[in-house]
Enzyme design. Structure first.
Site, short mmCIF file in Angstrom:
data_model
loop_
_atom_site.label_atom_id
_atom_site.label_comp_id
_atom_site.label_asym_id
_atom_site.label_seq_id
_atom_site.Cartn_x
_atom_site.Cartn_y
_atom_site.Cartn_z
N ASP A 32 -9.25 3.14 -13.78
CA ASP A 32 -7.87 2.73 -13.99
C ASP A 32 -7.30 3.56 -15.16
OD1 ASP A 32 -6.13 -0.18 -13.39
OD2 ASP A 32 -5.50 1.16 -15.00
N HIS A 94 1.52 -10.36 -9.93
CA HIS A 94 1.20 -9.25 -10.83
C HIS A 94 0.79 -7.98 -10.11
CE1 HIS A 94 0.00 -7.28 -14.58
NE2 HIS A 94 0.57 -8.29 -15.21
N GLN A 95 1.10 -7.86 -8.83
CA GLN A 95 0.79 -6.60 -8.13
C GLN A 95 1.88 -5.58 -8.42
OE1 GLN A 95 0.47 -6.84 -3.83
NE2 GLN A 95 -0.57 -4.86 -3.69
N HIS A 101 -6.03 -3.16 -3.76
CA HIS A 101 -7.02 -2.66 -4.73
C HIS A 101 -7.72 -3.82 -5.42
CE1 HIS A 101 -3.08 -2.89 -6.71
NE2 HIS A 101 -3.72 -3.20 -7.82
#
Ligand code: AMP
Length: 137
Positions: A32, A94-95, A101
């Site tokens: 990330d 919260h995407q 993913h």
């Protein structure tokens, strides 16, 4: 695929670089770019769908097959014994990137890692709710 490719679609296509940690025919995993803690990895299907519930059985199985293995590698390299798997669906959940993913987020001794607010309530009508969900499957 409908619409513009997401940033993860562009990573799959090699248009945008990533720090790749794993790849097979169905799955890609990479660091990330904004880690919550050291070792924060994203695991994505190559199938281009936004939400978990849209995944084909094959893509879901491919993800499930490698997630524990990647988690073990993250644990081994970072030294963490605890970690969270986070998988957000929908903006209010919260995407931010609309390509499925899974986050693997180590919880380190210094407290870094995922913070969770867990507002537990009492279970109401559990029997009928369970039956309804079961029937919907
Ligand atoms: P979510 O809120 O579950 O949609 O998380 C999206 C994640 O994607 C965030 O943790 C971002 O830091 C991460 N992200 C966005 N763009 C990139 C990129 N180009 N490479 C790696 N991670 C990214």
């Amino acid at each position: 695929m409908i619409g513009e490719p997401t940033i993860f679609g562009r990573i799959i296509d090699g248009e945008i670089p990533c720090h790749r940690v794993y790849e097979d025919a169905h799955v890609l995993a990479f660091l990330d770019v904004g880690p919550i803690s050291p070792g924060h990895v994203l695991v994505i299907p190559k199938e281009r769908v936004a939400f978990l519930h849209e995944l084909s059985d094959d893509a879901a199985a491919a993800l499930g097959r490698v997630l524990p293995r990647i988690a073990r590698a993250v644990m081994s390299v970072t030294g963490c014994s605890d970690y969270n798997i986070l998988q957000n669906n929908g903006a209010s959940a919260h995407q931010a990137v609309f390509h499925v993913h899974f986050h693997i987020i180590p919880k380190h001794a210094d407290g870094s890692g995922l913070g969770i607010e867990w507002n537990a309530n009492e279970l109401v009508d559990g029997e009928s709710l369970a039956a309804s969900i079961s029937e919907a499957l």
